[in-house]
Design a protein around this motif. Structure first.
Motif, PDB file in Angstrom:
ATOM      1  N   SER A  15       0.838  -1.210   0.000  1.00 30.66           N
ATOM      2  CA  SER A  15       0.000   0.000   0.000  1.00 30.66           C
ATOM      3  C   SER A  15       0.866   1.251   0.000  1.00 30.66           C
ATOM      4  CB  SER A  15      -0.925   0.012   1.215  1.00 30.66           C
ATOM      5  OG  SER A  15      -1.835  -1.053   1.145  1.00 30.66           O
ATOM      6  N   TYR A  16       1.925   1.224   0.808  1.00 27.68           N
ATOM      7  CA  TYR A  16       2.848   2.356   0.859  1.00 27.68           C
ATOM      8  C   TYR A  16       3.499   2.564  -0.508  1.00 27.68           C
ATOM      9  CZ  TYR A  16       6.636   5.400   2.382  1.00 27.68           C
ATOM     10  OH  TYR A  16       7.503   6.452   2.514  1.00 27.68           O
ATOM     11  N   PHE A  18       2.358   1.679  -3.448  1.00 29.22           N
ATOM     12  CA  PHE A  18       1.358   2.136  -4.415  1.00 29.22           C
ATOM     13  C   PHE A  18       1.062   3.624  -4.218  1.00 29.22           C
ATOM     14  CE2 PHE A  18      -3.014   2.608  -6.036  1.00 29.22           C
ATOM     15  CZ  PHE A  18      -2.820   2.136  -7.323  1.00 29.22           C
ATOM     16  N   LYS A  19       0.965   4.045  -2.964  1.00 25.73           N
ATOM     17  CA  LYS A  19       0.643   5.442  -2.653  1.00 25.73           C
ATOM     18  C   LYS A  19       1.799   6.386  -2.984  1.00 25.73           C
ATOM     19  CE  LYS A  19       0.642   7.241   1.516  1.00 25.73           C
ATOM     20  NZ  LYS A  19       0.418   7.546   2.904  1.00 25.73           N
ATOM     21  N   GLU A  20       3.023   5.996  -2.620  1.00 25.82           N
ATOM     22  CA  GLU A  20       4.178   6.883  -2.780  1.00 25.82           C
ATOM     23  C   GLU A  20       4.893   6.720  -4.129  1.00 25.82           C
ATOM     24  OE1 GLU A  20       4.981   9.250  -0.607  1.00 25.82           O
ATOM     25  OE2 GLU A  20       3.384   8.645   0.760  1.00 25.82           O
ATOM     26  N   ARG A 103      -2.959  -2.928  -8.522  1.00 26.03           N
ATOM     27  CA  ARG A 103      -4.382  -2.572  -8.579  1.00 26.03           C
ATOM     28  C   ARG A 103      -5.201  -3.834  -8.376  1.00 26.03           C
ATOM     29  NH1 ARG A 103      -4.304   1.661 -13.436  1.00 26.03           N
ATOM     30  NH2 ARG A 103      -3.836   3.463 -12.187  1.00 26.03           N
TER      31      ARG A 103
END
Length: 103
Positions: A15-16, A18-20, A103
């Protein structure tokens, strides 16, 4: 060797990423206890412990740096991230294929 990473920590790391779009991790040298237990400064995961009555207790805790490195090495071998190394730090950059995968 094989490294087992809890599902919650794996999701926290991915998640980190994907976000950053990038993850940085300091290279740990040797197999000392201190290096194996070094925590990543930016990624929160979950620690699981067992109470005396047999109940499972979870609490937030930073993921281990080694877990980040091993998971990113796996994504590098699948060509989902690009790896760079400078000044004792790994840098992994998410590729377009990696975005689709996550995704």
């Amino acid at each position: 060797g094989v490294m087992l990473i809890t599902k919650k920590n794996r999701l926290a790391i991915l998640s980190y990423l994907f976000k950053e779009g990038v993850i940085v991790a300091e290279k740990t040298t040797g197999h000392t206890d201190r290096n194996a237990l070094m925590l990543h400064p930016d990624i929160m995961g979950v620690s699981t412990s067992f109470c005396e009555d047999g109940a499972v207790k979870t609490s937030p805790q930073r993921v281990r740096n080694l877990e980040v490195i091993k998971l990113m090495q796996s994504l590098t071998s699948k060509e989902l991230v690009t790896e760079r190394f400078a000044w004792k730090h790994y840098y992994w950059f998410l590729k377009d294929e990696g975005i689709e995968y996550l995704r």
